[in-house]
Design an enzyme around this catalytic site. Structure first.
Site, PDB file in Angstrom:
ATOM      1  N   VAL A  96       0.885  -1.160   0.000  1.00 15.27           N
ATOM      2  CA  VAL A  96       0.000   0.000   0.000  1.00 15.27           C
ATOM      3  C   VAL A  96       0.920   1.206   0.000  1.00 15.27           C
ATOM      4  O   VAL A  96       1.669   1.425   0.958  1.00 15.27           O
ATOM      5  CB  VAL A  96      -0.918   0.017   1.237  1.00 15.27           C
ATOM      6  CG1 VAL A  96      -1.813   1.242   1.207  1.00 15.27           C
ATOM      7  CG2 VAL A  96      -1.750  -1.256   1.308  1.00 15.27           C
ATOM      8  N   HIS A  97       0.895   1.968  -1.083  1.00 10.40           N
ATOM      9  CA  HIS A  97       1.808   3.095  -1.270  1.00 10.40           C
ATOM     10  C   HIS A  97       0.991   4.372  -1.442  1.00 10.40           C
ATOM     11  O   HIS A  97       0.191   4.478  -2.360  1.00 10.40           O
ATOM     12  CB  HIS A  97       2.668   2.853  -2.515  1.00 10.40           C
ATOM     13  CG  HIS A  97       3.773   3.825  -2.691  1.00 10.40           C
ATOM     14  ND1 HIS A  97       3.574   5.102  -3.174  1.00 10.40           N
ATOM     15  CD2 HIS A  97       5.105   3.712  -2.441  1.00 10.40           C
ATOM     16  CE1 HIS A  97       4.737   5.727  -3.225  1.00 10.40           C
ATOM     17  NE2 HIS A  97       5.678   4.901  -2.777  1.00 10.40           N
ATOM     18  N   VAL A  98       1.204   5.340  -0.557  1.00 11.75           N
ATOM     19  CA  VAL A  98       0.443   6.585  -0.607  1.00 11.75           C
ATOM     20  C   VAL A  98       1.213   7.638  -1.388  1.00 11.75           C
ATOM     21  O   VAL A  98       2.306   8.048  -0.987  1.00 11.75           O
ATOM     22  CB  VAL A  98       0.133   7.114   0.804  1.00 11.75           C
ATOM     23  CG1 VAL A  98      -0.610   8.440   0.723  1.00 11.75           C
ATOM     24  CG2 VAL A  98      -0.682   6.098   1.583  1.00 11.75           C
ATOM     25  N   VAL A 144      -1.952   3.587  -3.930  1.00  9.00           N
ATOM     26  CA  VAL A 144      -1.715   2.421  -4.779  1.00  9.00           C
ATOM     27  C   VAL A 144      -1.788   1.150  -3.948  1.00  9.00           C
ATOM     28  O   VAL A 144      -1.271   1.099  -2.824  1.00  9.00           O
ATOM     29  CB  VAL A 144      -0.333   2.523  -5.459  1.00  9.00           C
ATOM     30  CG1 VAL A 144      -0.010   1.251  -6.244  1.00  9.00           C
ATOM     31  CG2 VAL A 144      -0.255   3.747  -6.352  1.00  9.00           C
TER      32      VAL A 144
END
Length: 178
Positions: A96-98, A144
């Site tokens: 989980v990419h912010v 993402v």
């Protein structure tokens, strides 16, 4: 500061207040949306590393809020301020990419709620972002969700019609096993 002031015990920083967990449609081969917002295909993420699926197949969501929830139940493998990796209970490695280029913020504007090695449940808060800090730095804040071991599966597909709006905790992508 006096001579003996240096021996005084320093106060520990206050632990962040963790938001409540949300209900999530947890399952072996589904990824829940980590935020509410507009779901998009990975190819539409404004970053060639993600849109080119270099870090795996998946999708992204343009967020409406600031709390990011675990998309799967599993063990936290990586925590990087703006990103969290989770090995799901069913063997799906999820990143989980912010944001795009938010690594350059070096953690500014992010509050983490989990640590490496923690067991998390889908729908549990893993981090929050200050969207104004991201915007002021000139970065995009899409969240993402990438399956970093995509090669082990037949496919990872967006499960939202017409790249529509999703609620945090609802199914946003499905993993098809070989």
């Amino acid at each position: 500061m006096g001579l003996f002031d240096m021996f005084k015990k320093k106060e520990a920083p206050e632990a962040p207040v963790v938001p409540a967990s949300i209900d999530a449609q947890d399952g072996a081969d589904v990824l829940c949306s980590p935020v509410s917002g507009k779901a998009i295909k990975m190819a539409d993420v404004p970053d060639p590393v993600f849109s080119g699926e270099v870090l795996g197949k998946g999708c992204a969501v343009w967020p409406e809020g600031e709390v990011v929830y675990a998309p799967v139940s599993g063990k936290v493998t990586v925590v990087m301020g703006h990103a969290v990796g989770i090995m799901s209970d069913s063997g799906v490695e999820v990143l989980v990419h912010v944001g795009v280029d938010t690594v350059n913020l070096q953690g500014k504007g992010f509050t983490g709620y989990v640590s490496q090695g923690d067991q998390v449940a889908a729908g549990q808060p893993i981090l929050s972002m200050d969207r104004s800090v991201i915007a002021e730095a000139g970065y995009k804040d899409c969240v993402v969700v990438a399956v970093s071991n995509s090669a082990e599966f037949a496919d990872v597909e967006l499960a939202v019609e017409n790249e529509g709006r999703v609620e945090a905790g609802s199914v946003v992508a499905k993993v098809t096993r070989k």
